[in-house]
Design a protein around this motif. Structure first.
Motif, PDB file in Angstrom:
ATOM      1  N   UNK A   1      -7.461 -34.420 -45.897  1.00  0.00           N
ATOM      2  CA  UNK A   1      -6.157 -35.041 -46.118  1.00  0.00           C
ATOM      3  C   UNK A   1      -5.034 -34.168 -45.566  1.00  0.00           C
ATOM      4  N   UNK A   2      -4.120 -34.802 -44.796  1.00  0.00           N
ATOM      5  CA  UNK A   2      -2.881 -34.172 -44.345  1.00  0.00           C
ATOM      6  C   UNK A   2      -1.719 -34.906 -45.001  1.00  0.00           C
ATOM      7  N   UNK A   3      -0.781 -34.149 -45.596  1.00  0.00           N
ATOM      8  CA  UNK A   3       0.379 -34.731 -46.255  1.00  0.00           C
ATOM      9  C   UNK A   3       1.651 -34.164 -45.645  1.00  0.00           C
ATOM     10  N   UNK A   4       2.702 -34.965 -45.578  1.00  0.00           N
ATOM     11  CA  UNK A   4       4.025 -34.423 -45.277  1.00  0.00           C
ATOM     12  C   UNK A   4       4.979 -34.839 -46.378  1.00  0.00           C
ATOM     13  N   UNK A   5       6.020 -34.025 -46.579  1.00  0.00           N
ATOM     14  CA  UNK A   5       7.026 -34.342 -47.585  1.00  0.00           C
ATOM     15  C   UNK A   5       8.307 -33.595 -47.320  1.00  0.00           C
ATOM     16  N   UNK A   6       9.419 -34.153 -47.806  1.00  0.00           N
ATOM     17  CA  UNK A   6      10.734 -33.556 -47.588  1.00  0.00           C
ATOM     18  C   UNK A   6      11.317 -32.986 -48.867  1.00  0.00           C
ATOM     19  N   UNK A   7      10.463 -32.638 -49.815  1.00  0.00           N
ATOM     20  CA  UNK A   7      10.947 -32.106 -51.074  1.00  0.00           C
ATOM     21  C   UNK A   7      10.026 -30.998 -51.535  1.00  0.00           C
TER      22      UNK A   7
ATOM     23  N   UNK B   1       5.238 -35.190 -36.207  1.00  0.00           N
ATOM     24  CA  UNK B   1       4.790 -34.854 -34.860  1.00  0.00           C
ATOM     25  C   UNK B   1       3.827 -33.677 -34.878  1.00  0.00           C
ATOM     26  N   UNK B   2       4.097 -32.706 -35.730  1.00  0.00           N
ATOM     27  CA  UNK B   2       3.208 -31.554 -35.860  1.00  0.00           C
ATOM     28  C   UNK B   2       1.798 -32.006 -36.250  1.00  0.00           C
ATOM     29  N   UNK B   3       1.709 -32.856 -37.265  1.00  0.00           N
ATOM     30  CA  UNK B   3       0.402 -33.363 -37.717  1.00  0.00           C
ATOM     31  C   UNK B   3      -0.253 -34.223 -36.643  1.00  0.00           C
ATOM     32  N   UNK B   4       0.536 -35.068 -35.992  1.00  0.00           N
ATOM     33  CA  UNK B   4       0.011 -35.928 -34.926  1.00  0.00           C
ATOM     34  C   UNK B   4      -0.579 -35.090 -33.794  1.00  0.00           C
TER      35      UNK B   4
END
Length: 423
Positions: free
Chosen positions: A127-133, A54-57
């Motif tokens: 480029x925007x990336x998200x990750x949970x690690x 949501x932050x990136x969106x």
């Protein structure tokens, strides 16, 4: 998977994305940290369901740039590897046209993802990336993107975010607004900061499911661990006793780990996936800072909303956790560090440092009205101040407000909710 199947999945994802346009999302301070015009990959990391997507969106939509989107945390894309990424890219161009920005959600699910990201950066794609690690991303970023990245950490909602979402005014601090904020903070301290808890009815079921997904999907599947039950019991125990100092010998005996190495790995996995966070002991000696770490939950919901949670009734523990998480948000923008103070006789909960300089000291106590508690908390804060030569000292409480002079140390007592909204 052939091109037509990729197209079906990515069209479905675009449809899901379009449905978000009618929703009213909370805008968060971390949006300002994303640099859409940068040549660096913008990497948003944090615990599952903290609002990274949501932050990136929000950022992309506000900027009105032409972007393409892929969510790799999709069962339809399970088994995808780096060799498939060219087909994914081709389909994205067919769906979104000649895009300037590429949003890759939960990218760590693709082995070798950094190779694809490097190629996009060379082509001039933002480029925007998200990750949970955190460790997987930071390790691969450091070794493979060679400085071509900018990392933004996102935790669950802060109290300010929670008020923003619920239209609770944070300024000015009139009698009415103060009363509303006090009531809101009581709810926040009980509910926690995961955004979806604001609309979910069964909080315990939601948190239990999130806890299980972190253990199985983010840890078991990724690190191929054998003793999942031991990991889950360890995680539950740490969340039940947090905030607490990690004593590895006791944990090894309690959960029958065969070695310190195995226990160390399991603790690392819990920290990498943001289920727990740790704070080191304050010391000018590096060796002392590396032992006796103190564990905190990533959100108070994990302390009191899990089934069979044991720490829900201890409001002081939850208050201390909220202060830690707020300090963690603040130091990420100031490039500072957090420690706890313990000289063997007295304690102070948090010391914030800029390099070797102590910037502030925070003691957290739900109520300091009883003489014994008052003496303990004041003495701990003042001792830490004398030891570190810091004159910016706070005792953060649930509701009390005063100024204390003790041993020539000035201590500001202020409610946690006020400290958060005015800070």
């Amino acid at each position: 998977m052939d091109t037509r199947e990729f197209e079906r999945v990515l069209l479905d994802q675009k449809e899901d994305l379009n449905l978000l346009k009618d929703k009213n999302f909370c805008h968060r301070a971390e949006e300002s940290l994303i640099e859409l015009d940068s040549g660096l990959a913008q990497v948003v990391i944090g615990v599952r369901r903290s609002g990274k997507s949501t932050l990136c969106y929000n950022k992309l939509e506000a900027a009105k740039v032409n972007y393409a989107y892929v969510n790799f945390d999709d069962e339809n894309l399970y088994g995808l590897d780096i060799k498939d990424m060219n087909n994914v890219l081709q389909v994205l161009y067919s769906i979104y046209g000649d895009f300037t920005h590429l949003f890759l959600d939960e990218i760590q699910n693709i082995e070798g993802w950094h190779l694809f990201v490097n190629r996009m950066l060379r082509k001039g794609i933002h480029v925007l990336l998200t990750g949970s690690n955190s460790k997987l991303l930071s390790g691969e970023l450091a070794s493979h993107l060679t400085g071509r990245h900018h990392t933004i950490e996102l935790l669950p909602f802060s109290f300010k975010d929670w008020c923003n979402y619920n239209n609770v005014p944070t300024t000015p601090l009139t009698t009415k607004n103060t009363g509303l904020l006090m009531g809101a903070f009581n709810k926040y301290m009980e509910q926690g900061g995961f955004p979806e808890l604001l609309t979910e009815r069964n909080h315990t079921s939601y948190i239990d499911s999130l806890f299980h997904n972190i253990i199985t999907q983010d840890i078991q599947n990724r690190f191929n661990i054998k003793y999942t039950n031991s990991l889950e019991r360890l995680a539950g125990h740490l969340l039940n006793i947090s905030p607490a100092i990690i004593v590895k010998d006791k944990l090894q005996a309690l959960f029958d780990f065969k070695s310190h190495h195995t226990l160390g790995n399991y603790l690392s996995y819990l920290m990498q996936t943001y289920l727990i966070c740790t704070v080191s002991k304050y010391s000018t000696k590096s060796k002392e800072r590396s032992v006796a770490e103190k564990a905190y939950a990533i959100d108070v919901a994990f302390m009191n909303k899990r089934e069979n949670a044991m720490s829900g009734e201890n409001i002081g523990w939850r208050l201390e956790t909220i202060v830690y998480l707020e300090l963690r948000r603040r130091i990420k923008t100031e490039e500072e560090d957090i420690y706890y103070f313990n000289n063997g006789n007295t304690e102070a909960d948090f010391i914030v440092c800029d390099g070797n300089t102590v910037k502030s000291i925070y003691q957290v106590a739900y109520d300091i009205s009883t003489p014994k508690t008052r003496r303990r908390e004041i003495n701990g804060a003042a001792t830490a101040a004398k030891r570190t030569r810091c004159d910016n000292v706070y005792i953060l409480t649930d509701h009390q407000r005063e100024t204390i002079i003790y041993n020539n140390v000035k201590i500001k007592v202020i409610p946690v909710w006020e400290w958060i909204v005015t800070g």
